[in-house]
Design a protein around this motif. Structure first.
Motif, PDB file in Angstrom:
ATOM      1  N   THR A 221       0.809  -1.180  -0.128  1.00  0.00           N
ATOM      2  CA  THR A 221      -0.110  -0.102  -0.083  1.00  0.00           C
ATOM      3  C   THR A 221       0.868   1.242   0.096  1.00  0.00           C
ATOM      4  O   THR A 221       1.958   1.311   0.320  1.00  0.00           O
ATOM      5  CB  THR A 221      -1.050   0.001   1.318  1.00  0.00           C
ATOM      6  OG1 THR A 221      -0.136   0.230   2.277  1.00  0.00           O
ATOM      7  CG2 THR A 221      -1.847  -1.259   1.254  1.00  0.00           C
ATOM      8  N   SER A 222       0.576   2.393  -0.577  1.00  0.00           N
ATOM      9  CA  SER A 222       0.983   3.659  -0.399  1.00  0.00           C
ATOM     10  C   SER A 222      -0.086   4.843  -0.798  1.00  0.00           C
ATOM     11  O   SER A 222      -1.190   4.418  -1.129  1.00  0.00           O
ATOM     12  CB  SER A 222       2.027   3.747  -1.716  1.00  0.00           C
ATOM     13  OG  SER A 222       2.651   5.092  -1.582  1.00  0.00           O
ATOM     14  N   SER A 223       0.273   6.065  -0.316  1.00  0.00           N
ATOM     15  CA  SER A 223      -0.411   7.210  -0.596  1.00  0.00           C
ATOM     16  C   SER A 223      -0.256   7.540  -1.871  1.00  0.00           C
ATOM     17  O   SER A 223      -0.781   8.579  -2.308  1.00  0.00           O
ATOM     18  CB  SER A 223      -0.465   8.070   0.538  1.00  0.00           C
ATOM     19  OG  SER A 223       0.924   8.721   0.595  1.00  0.00           O
ATOM     20  N   SER A 224       0.952   7.182  -2.863  1.00  0.00           N
ATOM     21  CA  SER A 224       1.214   7.682  -4.060  1.00  0.00           C
ATOM     22  C   SER A 224       1.227   6.695  -5.136  1.00  0.00           C
ATOM     23  O   SER A 224       1.759   5.464  -4.816  1.00  0.00           O
ATOM     24  CB  SER A 224       2.790   8.208  -3.688  1.00  0.00           C
ATOM     25  OG  SER A 224       3.455   8.660  -5.000  1.00  0.00           O
ATOM     26  N   ASP A 225       0.278   6.884  -6.083  1.00  0.00           N
ATOM     27  CA  ASP A 225       0.460   6.072  -7.253  1.00  0.00           C
ATOM     28  C   ASP A 225       1.636   5.993  -7.775  1.00  0.00           C
ATOM     29  O   ASP A 225       2.350   4.738  -8.217  1.00  0.00           O
ATOM     30  CB  ASP A 225      -0.672   6.614  -8.393  1.00  0.00           C
ATOM     31  CG  ASP A 225      -1.897   6.425  -7.999  1.00  0.00           C
ATOM     32  OD1 ASP A 225      -2.276   5.737  -7.154  1.00  0.00           O
ATOM     33  OD2 ASP A 225      -2.765   7.272  -8.425  1.00  0.00           O
TER      34      ASP A 225
ATOM     35  N   LEU B 245       3.703   3.486  -5.775  1.00  0.00           N
ATOM     36  CA  LEU B 245       3.381   2.055  -6.015  1.00  0.00           C
ATOM     37  C   LEU B 245       3.846   1.613  -7.355  1.00  0.00           C
ATOM     38  O   LEU B 245       3.997   0.286  -7.427  1.00  0.00           O
ATOM     39  CB  LEU B 245       1.770   2.381  -6.038  1.00  0.00           C
ATOM     40  CG  LEU B 245       1.250   2.304  -4.915  1.00  0.00           C
ATOM     41  CD1 LEU B 245      -0.488   2.652  -5.081  1.00  0.00           C
ATOM     42  CD2 LEU B 245       1.427   1.342  -3.803  1.00  0.00           C
TER      43      LEU B 245
ATOM     44  N   ASN C  28      -3.771   2.106  -3.239  1.00  0.00           N
ATOM     45  CA  ASN C  28      -3.482   3.467  -2.873  1.00  0.00           C
ATOM     46  C   ASN C  28      -4.466   3.619  -1.469  1.00  0.00           C
ATOM     47  O   ASN C  28      -5.963   3.915  -1.978  1.00  0.00           O
ATOM     48  CB  ASN C  28      -3.607   4.407  -3.854  1.00  0.00           C
ATOM     49  CG  ASN C  28      -3.446   6.018  -3.428  1.00  0.00           C
ATOM     50  OD1 ASN C  28      -3.715   6.392  -2.248  1.00  0.00           O
ATOM     51  ND2 ASN C  28      -2.925   6.609  -4.343  1.00  0.00           N
TER      52      ASN C  28
ATOM     53  N   ARG D 201      -4.869   6.345   0.305  1.00  0.00           N
ATOM     54  CA  ARG D 201      -5.303   7.525   0.294  1.00  0.00           C
ATOM     55  C   ARG D 201      -6.630   7.946  -0.733  1.00  0.00           C
ATOM     56  O   ARG D 201      -7.547   8.619  -0.188  1.00  0.00           O
ATOM     57  CB  ARG D 201      -4.448   8.587  -0.187  1.00  0.00           C
ATOM     58  CG  ARG D 201      -4.743   9.879  -0.143  1.00  0.00           C
ATOM     59  CD  ARG D 201      -3.544  11.124   0.006  1.00  0.00           C
ATOM     60  NE  ARG D 201      -2.963  11.086   1.111  1.00  0.00           N
ATOM     61  CZ  ARG D 201      -1.655  11.671   1.208  1.00  0.00           C
ATOM     62  NH1 ARG D 201      -1.112  12.216   0.258  1.00  0.00           N
ATOM     63  NH2 ARG D 201      -0.813  11.603   2.211  1.00  0.00           N
ATOM     64  N   THR D 202      -6.581   7.344  -1.802  1.00  0.00           N
ATOM     65  CA  THR D 202      -7.707   7.408  -2.698  1.00  0.00           C
ATOM     66  C   THR D 202      -8.818   6.310  -2.402  1.00  0.00           C
ATOM     67  O   THR D 202     -10.051   6.536  -2.955  1.00  0.00           O
ATOM     68  CB  THR D 202      -7.229   7.367  -3.964  1.00  0.00           C
ATOM     69  OG1 THR D 202      -6.640   6.188  -4.232  1.00  0.00           O
ATOM     70  CG2 THR D 202      -6.131   8.483  -4.328  1.00  0.00           C
TER      71      THR D 202
ATOM     72  N   TRP E 178      -9.278   0.542   1.283  1.00  0.00           N
ATOM     73  CA  TRP E 178      -8.225  -0.188   1.001  1.00  0.00           C
ATOM     74  C   TRP E 178      -7.595  -1.505   1.546  1.00  0.00           C
ATOM     75  O   TRP E 178      -7.200  -2.265   0.932  1.00  0.00           O
ATOM     76  CB  TRP E 178      -6.774   0.773   1.365  1.00  0.00           C
ATOM     77  CG  TRP E 178      -6.768   1.124   3.055  1.00  0.00           C
ATOM     78  CD1 TRP E 178      -7.270   2.049   3.841  1.00  0.00           C
ATOM     79  CD2 TRP E 178      -6.127   0.142   3.664  1.00  0.00           C
ATOM     80  NE1 TRP E 178      -6.846   1.836   5.026  1.00  0.00           N
ATOM     81  CE2 TRP E 178      -6.228   0.725   4.980  1.00  0.00           C
ATOM     82  CE3 TRP E 178      -5.317  -1.076   3.507  1.00  0.00           C
ATOM     83  CZ2 TRP E 178      -5.511   0.083   6.282  1.00  0.00           C
ATOM     84  CZ3 TRP E 178      -4.594  -1.575   4.792  1.00  0.00           C
ATOM     85  CH2 TRP E 178      -4.897  -1.023   5.918  1.00  0.00           C
TER      86      TRP E 178
END
Length: 338
Positions: free
Chosen positions: A192-196, A199, A212, A214-215, A219
């Motif tokens: 997982t990450s908050s940045s595409d 990723l 993601n 965050r989006t 998740w």
């Protein structure tokens, strides 16, 4: 001889300064190491900001990750000058179970004394770990804390088999190493990450599923679906906001490895689920010298290259710490001392 040290004289980035220090003399059983590269960990930033060790005395040299070469040795040491070495996080924890005594002399802890962000350090010679020839000092300097933590989680507590499923939270230093080591072990990994953008970099490193957080408000469900169901283990770096979801992700007898508390230090979890599924919560505190040595040997055998996101000369230490504060870098942040 000039020997610089990055010293914290008061909390905050403005409290950091490069100062000249005498070159230390190695005592019996010690080696003097010329440091060529160091790397930043989140704990270093928290130490500087005053949240890691609020009562620490000043001044203190910061930092816990270093690689360099042996310059000289004290009495009773036969290590060859010029040997390229990694400095382990817990130099007194040789092997076996962690003890209070082994935890105390840790580099860059503030309360425990000076760290390794300096040109010369003395280290117990038997704790030093020779480097594979292909690794640069910059690459080796990323391993002592983040690398050893990820390695310990995946190898010191249980045996995984190829095809086992792992969820890795985030794309910080420990998480990226966990992804790389998991692929070495043949595990399937969802990350997982908050940045595409981060990723996609993780995909290039072998991640099987990307989420993601965050989006995607769901998740955890998305990660479980991408993994093909409950997972064998989770690398949890969040703490408060993620631990309950991590435990819900596990199959019976699975393990949540708690390696960070980025979202807080206390958590509410569903205890009946822990009992009924017989899942485990395992804290991970870096690794012993023996475990770190096994990691370095495995890295060398596989030819694995640590991921370095950005490199700065030591003189630009403020920029390095700011890069960590901004969370803009995928992989490790390194400073060179040459």
């Amino acid at each position: 001889m000039r020997s610089r040290a990055l010293v914290l004289n008061r909390f905050g980035l403005e409290g950091l300064a490069l100062e000249d220090r005498p070159v230390p003399e190695p005592g019996p059983g010690e080696a003097l190491v010329k440091v060529h590269a160091v790397s930043l960990n989140r704990r270093d930033l928290l130490l500087v900001e005053g949240t890691y060790a609020p009562r620490q005395p000043f001044p203190v040299v910061v930092g816990s990750d270093a690689a360099g070469e042996v310059v000289s040795a004290g009495e009773g040491v036969d290590i060859v000058p010029g040997t390229r070495v990694l400095v382990p996080f817990f130099p007194q924890w040789s092997n076996g179970d962690l003890t209070r005594e082994a935890m105390w002399p840790v580099y860059g802890d503030g309360i425990c004394g000076d760290g390794v962000f300096r040109d010369h350090i003395t280290v117990p010679a038997e704790a030093l770990i020779p480097l594979p020839e292909y690794l640069t000092f910059e690459e080796a300097a990323t391993l002592p804390c983040a690398g050893a933590t990820a390695w310990s989680a995946l190898t010191d507590f249980e045996t995984f088999k190829p095809g086992d499923r792992l969820l890795v939270q985030g794309t910080g230093g420990v998480s990226v190493f966990a992804l790389q080591f998991a692929r070495m072990l043949g595990l399937s990994v969802v990350i997982t990450s908050s940045s595409d953008e981060k990723l996609e970099t993780a995909r290039a490193l072998g991640a099987d599923g990307l989420v993601n957080y965050r989006t995607d408000a769901g998740w955890a469900q998305a990660a479980r679906s991408l993994a093909g169901g409950p997972v064998d283990a989770v690398i949890d770096v969040g703490g408060t906001e993620t631990l309950d979801a991590s435990i819900r992700m596990l199959k019976p007898n699975g393990t949540a490895f708690l390696v960070g508390v980025l979202s807080g230090a206390s958590a509410s979890i569903l205890l009946p689920l822990v009992v009924m599924r017989r899942v485990r919560l395992q804290g991970v505190t870096v690794a012993s010298v023996a475990s770190t040595r096994r990691m370095v040997e495995a890295v060398g055998d596989a030819g694995l290259k640590p991921v370095i996101g950005e490199t700065f000369p030591l003189e630009r230490y403020r920029d390095a710490f700011q890069a960590m504060r901004d969370n803009r870098v995928f992989g490790k942040i390194v400073m060179t001392l040459d």
